[in-house]
Design an enzyme around this catalytic site. Structure first.
Site, mmCIF file in Angstrom:
data_model
loop_
_atom_site.group_PDB
_atom_site.id
_atom_site.type_symbol
_atom_site.label_atom_id
_atom_site.label_comp_id
_atom_site.label_asym_id
_atom_site.label_seq_id
_atom_site.Cartn_x
_atom_site.Cartn_y
_atom_site.Cartn_z
ATOM 1 C CB CYS A 32 31.383 48.286 38.814
ATOM 2 S SG CYS A 32 30.121 48.909 39.910
ATOM 3 C CB CYS A 35 32.233 50.644 41.452
ATOM 4 S SG CYS A 35 31.395 49.074 41.734
#
Length: 107
Positions: A32, A35
């Site tokens: 991600c 993230c």
């Protein structure tokens, strides 16, 4: 990633739901991108305010039970738990100023 401890499905109840102080859980995954953008920001906020709120991160790929039970469908999702309940949910990567504003009640 950073200096925030990881929490697993098995530890969640003890480390998060039964905590005496608010707990921020960053739900994330290796793949991600957003993230990875938010991780250093959370590290900074943890360094500045870690005595008031506990910071933890949970890899959703390695721990599917907890994210599912809290309906975490997009990551990064940052949930703040207090008294065993979700009291704040922040979805998506945000700049530090926006995160500080969202977390103002807890820090």
């Amino acid at each position: 990633m950073g200096n925030i401890s990881a929490v697993t499905d098995a530890q969640f109840d003890e480390q998060v739901l039964k905590s005496d102080k608010p707990v921020l859980v960053d739900f994330w995954a290796e793949w991600c991108g957003p993230c990875r953008q938010v991780a250093p920001i959370l590290d900074e906020i943890n360094a500045e305010h870690g005595e008031k709120i506990t910071f933890l991160k949970m890899n959703v790929d390695e721990n599917p039970v907890t994210p599912s039970s809290y309906r975490v469908t997009g990551i990064p999702t940052i949930n703040v738990y207090q008294g065993g309940e979700v009291v704040k949910s922040i979805v998506g990567a945000k700049p530090k100023a926006a995160l500080l504003k969202e977390l103002a009640d807890f820090i």
